[in-house]
Scaffold this motif. Structure first.
Motif, PDB file in Angstrom:
ATOM      1  N   THR A 262     -11.686 -11.697  -1.317  1.00  0.00           N
ATOM      2  CA  THR A 262     -10.668 -11.602  -2.366  1.00  0.00           C
ATOM      3  C   THR A 262      -9.796 -12.844  -2.417  1.00  0.00           C
ATOM      4  O   THR A 262      -9.446 -13.328  -3.501  1.00  0.00           O
ATOM      5  N   PRO A 303     -11.305  -6.905  -6.811  1.00  0.00           N
ATOM      6  CA  PRO A 303     -12.281  -5.886  -7.185  1.00  0.00           C
ATOM      7  C   PRO A 303     -11.640  -4.846  -8.094  1.00  0.00           C
ATOM      8  O   PRO A 303     -10.411  -4.723  -8.138  1.00  0.00           O
ATOM      9  N   ARG A 311      -8.592   0.229  -3.981  1.00  0.00           N
ATOM     10  CA  ARG A 311      -9.558  -0.867  -3.950  1.00  0.00           C
ATOM     11  C   ARG A 311      -9.535  -1.519  -2.584  1.00  0.00           C
ATOM     12  O   ARG A 311      -8.513  -1.517  -1.889  1.00  0.00           O
TER      13      ARG A 311
END
Length: 359
Positions: A262, A303, A311
């Motif tokens: 991420t 995401p 998430r």
């Protein structure tokens, strides 16, 4: 010499002695003097104590039965400076937190269930609650398991930590300045307080890639001086006053991630770069990634959330990757819960010996 019972434990990627609060002086100054002597602070190797000569191994946990209804255990974290006779109890430490549950069970502070034991821990540094789930098959703490975490060799039993009300840990506000971003010394930053008070900046805005090793960053003295100047000014803006002798706010450099992650992060403690990432720091980074308008959100590859607003974010750091689960209200975006998986291990128990003139 005065003997004080303690247990040396690894919690996540940190290590340090765990004390029962009843075994330490109630007076803060006297307690800090004992901790400084126990760790051997004032020497770079902490040669006359049980500290490890590194901020990650110069940490202390003080644990006792909770004095507040609705919680089971009280936990005070102390960061003991390696080279100076200083103790900072401003922040929480999420890695040491991973060992609080096992320690509390084995010290008889809480009864174990089968196959796991869930408890609510009150972090006295921040006044925030964390739900810990410890593996206790047959009513006994198990340290053996198949969970691996970045920065620790081998595998162990998982300890699940759910931060329940982590916003405003030290400043009382998720956004301490009231803004999603500010400019400090001409650098765009986000001041963010979720589990730990931090100042977030894009690595590129300070001339870095965000892929440097901790040793490379620590060795760049001009960069480290600039980062500290930024941190000191941010501390004032966040309402913390002079933070020269405090370890918050934590500076965090962020960069775009590689595939499957991420965001990429370099977390400072604050005067050295962490070889992985603090768990409170991971919670802070993940929450900032999910807050539109922050520096972190701009760099993150987020995401999709499920129908319940959950998430799984993955934070890259020098030792690997740390997953963090975020649960947000689908309507308001309010962060309800942040969960991480850590491991812990009991290393040895006995007594630390303190000179009588200290104790």
């Amino acid at each position: 010499m005065t003997r004080i019972p303690c247990v040396l434990m690894r919690g996540g990627t940190s290590r340090g002695p765990f004390f029962l609060s009843s075994d330490l002086p109630r007076d803060t100054s006297a307690r800090d003097a004992v901790l400084i002597a126990a760790m051997g602070s004032g020497h770079p190797l902490q040669i006359d104590g049980i500290g490890g000569g590194n901020p990650l191994t110069s940490k202390v946990a003080i644990v006792g039965p909770s004095q507040q209804s609705g919680t089971d255990i009280d936990y005070l974290f102390a960061q003991v400076n390696v080279e100076k006779a200083l103790v900072d109890t401003a922040p929480n430490c999420g890695n040491m937190l991973a060992a609080v549950g096992p320690f509390a069970i084995e010290q008889g502070l809480i009864a174990a269930s089968d196959p796991e034991t869930r408890m609510t821990i009150l972090n006295l540094n921040t006044g925030k609650r964390i739900e810990a789930t410890v593996q206790t098959p047959g009513g006994l703490v198990s340290y053996e398991g198949e969970t691996a975490i970045a920065g620790v060799p081998g595998t162990a039993a998982p300890v699940r930590l759910a931060f329940l009300d982590a916003a405003g840990s030290k400043t009382g506000r998720l956004l301490p300045t009231g803004a999603l971003r500010d400019a400090v010394q001409g650098i765009p930053v986000t001041h963010f307080d979720m589990a730990v008070a931090a100042v977030l900046a894009a690595a590129g805005s300070l001339g870095k890639t965000g892929r440097e090793s901790p040793a490379e960053l620590d060795a760049d003295r001009d960069f480290m001086a600039r980062l500290e100047a930024l941190r000191l000014e941010s501390g004032q803006l966040m309402g913390l006053g002079s933070v020269a002798e405090m370890v918050i706010p934590k500076p965090i450099l962020l960069a775009r991630p590689t595939a499957g992650a991420t965001i990429s992060a370099r977390y400072f403690m604050p005067h050295a770069c962490h070889t992985a990432v603090a768990i409170t720091g991971a919670v802070c980074i993940a929450a900032a990634c999910c807050t539109e308008g922050t520096v972190a959100h701009d760099l993150a590859s987020l995401p999709e959330a499920d129908a319940q607003g959950r998430r799984l974010l993955v934070i890259e750091h020098p030792s690997g990757r740390t997953p963090v689960e975020i649960e947000q209200d689908p309507g308001t975006g309010e962060i309800r819960r942040v969960s991480v998986i850590r491991t812990a291990r009991r290393l040895f128990d006995g007594f630390v010996h303190i000179r009588d003139k200290v104790a």
